[in-house]
Motif scaffolding. Structure first.
Motif, PDB file in Angstrom:
ATOM      1  N   GLY A   1       0.537  -1.181  -0.058  1.00  0.00           N
ATOM      2  CA  GLY A   1      -0.124   0.059  -0.247  1.00  0.00           C
ATOM      3  C   GLY A   1       0.819   1.311   0.313  1.00  0.00           C
ATOM      4  O   GLY A   1       2.337   1.021   0.435  1.00  0.00           O
ATOM      5  N   SER A   2       0.231   2.143  -0.280  1.00  0.00           N
ATOM      6  CA  SER A   2       1.204   3.386  -0.290  1.00  0.00           C
ATOM      7  C   SER A   2       1.627   4.159   1.360  1.00  0.00           C
ATOM      8  O   SER A   2       2.049   4.637   1.458  1.00  0.00           O
ATOM      9  CB  SER A   2       0.222   4.750  -1.217  1.00  0.00           C
ATOM     10  N   SER A   3       0.553   3.173   1.865  1.00  0.00           N
ATOM     11  CA  SER A   3       1.029   3.537   3.430  1.00  0.00           C
ATOM     12  C   SER A   3       2.044   3.084   3.872  1.00  0.00           C
ATOM     13  O   SER A   3       2.959   3.916   4.525  1.00  0.00           O
ATOM     14  CB  SER A   3      -0.160   3.000   4.450  1.00  0.00           C
TER      15      SER A   3
ATOM     16  N   ALA B   1      -3.111   9.324  -3.754  1.00  0.00           N
ATOM     17  CA  ALA B   1      -4.519   8.014  -4.154  1.00  0.00           C
ATOM     18  C   ALA B   1      -5.469   7.916  -4.887  1.00  0.00           C
ATOM     19  O   ALA B   1      -6.455   7.074  -5.123  1.00  0.00           O
ATOM     20  CB  ALA B   1      -4.456   7.787  -2.054  1.00  0.00           C
TER      21      ALA B   1
ATOM     22  N   TYR C   1      -0.909  11.231   8.667  1.00  0.00           N
ATOM     23  CA  TYR C   1       0.148  12.142   8.604  1.00  0.00           C
ATOM     24  C   TYR C   1       0.290  12.743  10.262  1.00  0.00           C
ATOM     25  O   TYR C   1       1.297  11.957  10.425  1.00  0.00           O
ATOM     26  CB  TYR C   1      -0.219  13.191   7.778  1.00  0.00           C
TER      27      TYR C   1
ATOM     28  N   ASP D   1       0.449  13.360  -2.618  1.00  0.00           N
ATOM     29  CA  ASP D   1      -0.072  12.009  -2.137  1.00  0.00           C
ATOM     30  C   ASP D   1      -1.270  11.781  -2.649  1.00  0.00           C
ATOM     31  O   ASP D   1      -2.490  12.816  -2.564  1.00  0.00           O
ATOM     32  CB  ASP D   1      -0.494  12.002  -0.462  1.00  0.00           C
TER      33      ASP D   1
ATOM     34  N   ARG E   1      -3.066  -4.939  -0.939  1.00  0.00           N
ATOM     35  CA  ARG E   1      -1.410  -3.744  -0.780  1.00  0.00           C
ATOM     36  C   ARG E   1      -0.120  -3.496  -1.351  1.00  0.00           C
ATOM     37  O   ARG E   1       0.428  -4.094  -1.530  1.00  0.00           O
ATOM     38  CB  ARG E   1      -0.881  -4.669   1.114  1.00  0.00           C
TER      39      ARG E   1
ATOM     40  N   CYS F   1      -1.605  16.475   0.077  1.00  0.00           N
ATOM     41  CA  CYS F   1      -2.530  15.927  -0.800  1.00  0.00           C
ATOM     42  C   CYS F   1      -3.507  16.291  -1.467  1.00  0.00           C
ATOM     43  O   CYS F   1      -4.606  16.946  -1.360  1.00  0.00           O
ATOM     44  CB  CYS F   1      -3.511  14.726   0.893  1.00  0.00           C
TER      45      CYS F   1
HETATM   46  C1  LIG Z   1      -5.375  10.229   1.039  1.00  0.00           C
HETATM   47  C2  LIG Z   1      -4.765   8.670   1.136  1.00  0.00           C
HETATM   48  N1  LIG Z   1      -3.477   8.591   0.883  1.00  0.00           N
HETATM   49  C3  LIG Z   1      -2.761   7.039   1.031  1.00  0.00           C
HETATM   50  C4  LIG Z   1      -3.753   6.116   1.545  1.00  0.00           C
HETATM   51  C5  LIG Z   1      -3.210   4.374   1.990  1.00  0.00           C
HETATM   52  O1  LIG Z   1      -4.264   3.327   1.078  1.00  0.00           O
HETATM   53  P1  LIG Z   1      -2.512   2.154   0.830  1.00  0.00           P
HETATM   54  O2  LIG Z   1      -2.362   2.221   1.998  1.00  0.00           O
HETATM   55  O3  LIG Z   1      -4.169   1.355   0.257  1.00  0.00           O
HETATM   56  O4  LIG Z   1      -2.189   3.234  -0.758  1.00  0.00           O
HETATM   57  C6  LIG Z   1      -4.776   6.565   2.008  1.00  0.00           C
HETATM   58  C7  LIG Z   1      -6.083   5.574   2.111  1.00  0.00           C
HETATM   59  O5  LIG Z   1      -7.386   5.389   2.585  1.00  0.00           O
HETATM   60  C8  LIG Z   1      -5.275   7.450   1.793  1.00  0.00           C
HETATM   61  O6  LIG Z   1      -6.652   7.749   2.031  1.00  0.00           O
END
Ligand SMILES: Cc1ncc(COP(=O)(O)O)c(C=O)c1O
Length: 374
Positions: free
Chosen positions: A88-90, A191, A117, A189, A244, A158
């Motif tokens: 995931g980007s997390s 997403a 954040y 970000d 993920r 974001c």
């Molecule tokens: C703004 C933003 N960035 C990143 C994510 C992370 O998503 P993921 O880890 O599933 O890629 C989310 C998930 O809700 C998000 O809202």
């Protein structure tokens, strides 16, 4: 014994609160509209890709995610060492925090925005510099530029912003970047970027002089700014949240450091295969994102008609800026009607779901507004 030798910063770190599941209500289907997930079935080619790799769970996945990394590098027109995949980007976000922050450092980010954040900043023992959004839910970039000090180690942007859905303009972004020290990492970000195309949020951006502006173009910006990191994910428009897989694109000097923080093998073989196919059928992904976008714009218009000032959204969600008291009451009213929405204190975020869920949401909102104003 419960007093373990854990990080001091944990005391100030808010836990991530995942979207609530909906309550079962007799006689109606319940809908989860609280986690910005895609409600449409995955594309058949993507499902095939996932099932075809599931026969080898005893083996670790390709740690370099060679094929998907190469495909993403081609897609963004960058060398392969400018891309890193993550769970995931997390996980990319955590890696960026990991390579930049320590106690005494500051992170500048907009607020309200993605809940990770503040969570990650506090976890690292760094200071949160949350810059309030403008009244119309946009990043206040001049205020964010002013908030940068010699202690700032990370800036987070974001677009579309979760939860308000607003999209950053090209001109305001360039002006902002020109005010940021070149050695300070700025994260964009994105997403939800696939949902923004053609949206009200992306097509009505105005410059300070009132001229129409285009949304920020991440690939062009990466070319211009070596301190920029773009985050993307397969969780949202690609509908692969459960697998993920996300990634970061940036200068190789930043990606090189991020790799030290990302766990080896964090992207499973199924996730890599699904990502590769989903990227190849991106046109179909975008058609579905447009469908979600149309439902979002329709919902936004209907909510505005009953007096809720929903900002134009470029995500798969809309923001109802109710304020604390009404946000709680409205989220409860939704729950009683089998709809789980996200109460974020300052307002309620609603993920776009199937037509029946949207109809019910409008009905609940209409009754809520009538009772409130009675
Ligand atoms: C703004 C933003 N960035 C990143 C994510 C992370 O998503 P993921 O880890 O599933 O890629 C989310 C998930 O809700 C998000 O809202």
């Amino acid at each position: 014994m419960t007093n373990f030798r854990v990080r001091r910063s944990l005391a100030d770190t808010p836990a991530y609160i995942p979207g609530r599941p909906p309550a079962a209500v007799e006689g109606m289907t319940s809908y989860k509209l609280s986690s910005n997930e895609h409600h449409l079935e995955p594309l058949p080619a993507v499902v095939d890709a996932i099932t075809s790799v599931s026969g080898t769970p005893a083996l670790y996945p390709d740690p370099a995610a060679t094929d998907l990394t190469a495909a993403l590098a081609r897609f963004h027109d960058v060398p392969t060492d400018h891309v890193v995949l993550s769970a995931g980007s997390s996980e990319s976000l955590s890696a960026l925090v990991g390579i930049t922050l320590e106690p005494g450092a500051q992170v500048v980010y907009p607020w309200p925005s993605f809940e990770m954040y503040p969570q990650l900043t506090s976890f690292a023992g760094a200071d949160r510099v949350a810059v309030p959004l403008t009244p119309d839910g946009r990043h206040d970039l001049p205020a964010m530029a002013q908030a940068i000090t010699e202690h700032t180690r990370l800036v987070l942007l974001c677009s579309p912003n979760n939860p308000t859905g607003t999209v950053l303009g090209d001109t305001e972004f360039d002006t902002f970047m020109s005010q940021v020290p070149e050695d300070l990492i700025v994260v964009l970000d994105e997403a939800y970027v696939e949902f923004a195309s053609g949206s009200e949020a992306a097509s009505r951006i105005r410059t300070e002089d009132g001229n129409l502006d285009a949304p920020v173009d991440a690939d062009q910006a990466l070319d211009t700014y070596s301190n920029l990191v773009v985050l993307r994910t397969f969780s949202k428009a690609h509908g692969l949240a459960g697998l993920r897989v996300g990634y970061a694109v940036a200068h190789l000097a930043i990606i090189h450091e991020m790799r030290k923080s990302i766990a080896p093998f964090s992207v499973s073989a199924a996730a890599q295969a699904a990502g590769l196919v989903s990227l190849a059928v991106r046109d179909e992904v975008l058609v579905r994102a447009k469908e979600v976008g149309a439902a979002r714009d329709d919902l936004s218009a209907r909510l505005r008609e009953i007096g809720i000032p929903v900002p134009p959204s470029g995500g798969n969600f809309v923001w109802l800026p109710f304020g604390q008291r009404d946000a709680t009451l409205f989220a409860e009213a939704c729950m009683e009607n089998g709809l789980a929405v996200r109460n974020l204190g300052a307002g309620v975020r609603v993920t776009i779901g199937p037509p029946e869920a949207m109809e019910r949401l409008v009905a609940v909102a209409t009754t809520f507004m009538e009772d409130r104003d009675a």
